[in-house]
Design an enzyme around this catalytic site. Structure first.
Site, PDB file in Angstrom:
ATOM      1  N   SER A  84      31.176  40.170  32.732  1.00  0.00           N
ATOM      2  CA  SER A  84      30.737  38.811  33.032  1.00  0.00           C
ATOM      3  C   SER A  84      31.847  37.770  33.030  1.00  0.00           C
ATOM      4  O   SER A  84      31.593  36.615  33.398  1.00  0.00           O
ATOM      5  CB  SER A  84      29.636  38.394  32.054  1.00  0.00           C
ATOM      6  OG  SER A  84      28.417  39.032  32.394  1.00  0.00           O
ATOM      7  N   TYR A 183      20.463  33.117  30.076  1.00  0.00           N
ATOM      8  CA  TYR A 183      21.539  33.812  30.787  1.00  0.00           C
ATOM      9  C   TYR A 183      20.955  34.661  31.904  1.00  0.00           C
ATOM     10  O   TYR A 183      20.060  35.483  31.672  1.00  0.00           O
ATOM     11  CB  TYR A 183      22.306  34.686  29.802  1.00  0.00           C
ATOM     12  CG  TYR A 183      23.633  35.179  30.304  1.00  0.00           C
ATOM     13  CD1 TYR A 183      24.769  34.386  30.189  1.00  0.00           C
ATOM     14  CD2 TYR A 183      23.758  36.430  30.882  1.00  0.00           C
ATOM     15  CE1 TYR A 183      26.005  34.835  30.642  1.00  0.00           C
ATOM     16  CE2 TYR A 183      24.977  36.888  31.333  1.00  0.00           C
ATOM     17  CZ  TYR A 183      26.096  36.086  31.207  1.00  0.00           C
ATOM     18  OH  TYR A 183      27.315  36.532  31.663  1.00  0.00           O
ATOM     19  N   SER A 184      21.459  34.480  33.130  1.00  0.00           N
ATOM     20  CA  SER A 184      20.866  35.163  34.271  1.00  0.00           C
ATOM     21  C   SER A 184      21.920  35.612  35.270  1.00  0.00           C
ATOM     22  O   SER A 184      22.568  34.790  35.926  1.00  0.00           O
ATOM     23  CB  SER A 184      19.870  34.234  34.978  1.00  0.00           C
ATOM     24  OG  SER A 184      19.342  34.859  36.128  1.00  0.00           O
ATOM     25  N   ASN A 185      22.087  36.910  35.399  1.00  0.00           N
ATOM     26  CA  ASN A 185      22.957  37.456  36.434  1.00  0.00           C
ATOM     27  C   ASN A 185      22.425  37.142  37.831  1.00  0.00           C
ATOM     28  O   ASN A 185      23.197  37.089  38.790  1.00  0.00           O
ATOM     29  CB  ASN A 185      23.091  38.971  36.254  1.00  0.00           C
ATOM     30  CG  ASN A 185      23.989  39.318  35.081  1.00  0.00           C
ATOM     31  OD1 ASN A 185      25.196  39.265  35.176  1.00  0.00           O
ATOM     32  ND2 ASN A 185      23.377  39.668  33.956  1.00  0.00           N
ATOM     33  N   ARG A 304      32.330  28.991  28.750  1.00  0.00           N
ATOM     34  CA  ARG A 304      31.663  28.763  27.479  1.00  0.00           C
ATOM     35  C   ARG A 304      32.633  28.130  26.484  1.00  0.00           C
ATOM     36  O   ARG A 304      33.799  28.533  26.399  1.00  0.00           O
ATOM     37  CB  ARG A 304      31.141  30.085  26.898  1.00  0.00           C
ATOM     38  CG  ARG A 304      30.305  29.900  25.625  1.00  0.00           C
ATOM     39  CD  ARG A 304      29.922  31.244  25.014  1.00  0.00           C
ATOM     40  NE  ARG A 304      28.997  31.969  25.843  1.00  0.00           N
ATOM     41  CZ  ARG A 304      27.666  31.820  25.811  1.00  0.00           C
ATOM     42  NH1 ARG A 304      27.123  30.930  25.005  1.00  0.00           N
ATOM     43  NH2 ARG A 304      26.897  32.565  26.582  1.00  0.00           N
ATOM     44  N   GLY A 319      32.762  39.295  28.407  1.00  0.00           N
ATOM     45  CA  GLY A 319      32.483  40.213  29.502  1.00  0.00           C
ATOM     46  C   GLY A 319      32.098  41.587  28.998  1.00  0.00           C
ATOM     47  O   GLY A 319      32.952  42.313  28.483  1.00  0.00           O
TER      48      GLY A 319
END
Length: 366
Positions: A84, A183-185, A304, A319
């Protein structure tokens, strides 16, 4: 594939950094050395790496092994899947397009992807590009419904991004756009589609042209259909029911704009120090990237805010990708740090905290 990595693909025997062990008298960064050692000796990580970049130069420490079969150490310049952290690269690319006047952060997704976000209470006319990047869109995360277990068990299975989007939109919103944080991919899949829609080029090409090339990040890139990693690299593992499984070969098709990049510690530190230091985006655009909200108090646009024990927070990203877990970021004063373990999932709960502590030590200790 990675540009520089292709040229050195045959050099798999590069010498790795000295293995980190509990610090002896006179050694620098004793806390970081101890943490890396504990991660590999007690917490379940086969190998660990920490790299620090500041005005004095670059330091790389490793512990454990990059390959449990051969006992080869973790390579200093190894490539791995950064998961990520890819989101920061994608968000940066979108913001560069904002600077060019091609994207409006507060425009609805519908403007760029007409009819794409529809059904089960979802409406692209009510979701902005900013909300995609800040995880305030309310869109379900397709990974929650695909399941990490399926990826672990079928690492070479390919997934079409239209199918992943459909999987997410088959479920109702988590909340009304802008009223919460989740949190959304899925949001970053759509952000990648926005990039392609306004440029007419593949996302990987735009990221390379706008971010990687200007910063000379020659060891960073999207793998495309490749399932291996460029040499040199540590192997990536998962621990399933107590058994360590090699998942180095993996299709990144489940990740795309939210998690498919491959990189190394040197490139990551160079990227974050340049980005946070104001050498990538205009000052006003960087302020937008770092602007948090009441519903998103720690997360800006692909960045972040991470607290640290020695002073002001740093800006970075975590990540996680099957086989690897990474933390990377930088201070405003030019210190960058990256820590990585070559197991995910499979680190103990204590190890998850120890990885965060190692990131703090890399940013705070001399």
């Amino acid at each position: 594939m990675l540009r520089k990595a292709i040229a050195v693909a045959g050099l798999a025997g590069l010498v790795a950094a000295g293995t980190a062990v509990p610090a002896a008298a006179g050694e620098d960064r004793p806390r970081l050395r101890r943490l890396l050692h504990t991660l590999t000796a007690e917490d379940g990580a086969p190998g660990a790496l920490a790299a620090v970049r500041d005005r004095r130069g670059r330091t790389v420490l490793t512990s454990g092994v990059g390959d449990v079969r051969t006992g080869a150490p973790v390579p200093r310049e190894g490539h791995w899947r950064i998961g990520s952290i890819t989101k920061t690269f994608t968000a940066t690319t979108v913001l560069l397009l904002v600077e060019d006047g091609l994207v409006d952060l507060d425009a609805p997704v519908e403007r760029y992807l007409p009819g794409t976000v529809r059904g089960n209470g979802h409406d692209g006319r009510n979701i902005t590009v900013r909300q995609l990047l800040q995880h305030t869109s309310g869109l379900p995360d397709y990974l929650d419904h695909l399941g990490i277990g399926r990826i672990v068990e079928n690492p070479l299975e390919r997934h079409d991004r239209d199918d992943l989007l459909a999987l997410a939109l088959a479920h109702p919103p988590e909340f009304a756009p802008g009223t919460g944080w989740s949190y959304s991919n899925t949001g970053y899949l759509l952000a990648g589609l926005v990039v392609e829609a306004v440029t007419g080029d593949p996302l990987a090409d735009v990221v390379e042209r706008r971010v990687l090339d200007p910063l000379r990040l020659d060891d960073t890139g999207a793998p495309g259909a490749a399932t291996g990693l460029p040499s040199p690299h540590p192997r990536g593992y998962v621990r399933l029911d107590g058994t360590l499984l090699d998942r180095t070969r993996l299709s990144a098709s489940t990740a795309w704009g939210g998690g498919d990049l491959v990189s190394d510690a040197s490139d990551l530190n160079r990227f974050f120090t340049a980005l946070v230091g104001g050498r990538v985006l205009r000052p006003g655009t960087l302020r937008e990237m770092m602007r948090t909200t009441e519903v998103s108090p720690e997360y800006g646009l692909g960045l972040r805010r991470v607290p640290r024990s020695c002073g002001a927070p740093v800006w970075g990203h975590a990540g996680d990708m099957v086989g690897f877990s990474t933390l990377s970021g930088a201070t405003r004063h030019g210190r960058g740090a990256t820590v990585m373990v070559n197991v995910k999932p499979g680190l103990s709960d204590a190890g998850e905290q120890r990885l965060k502590d190692a990131f703090d030590a890399a940013l705070c200790d001399d």
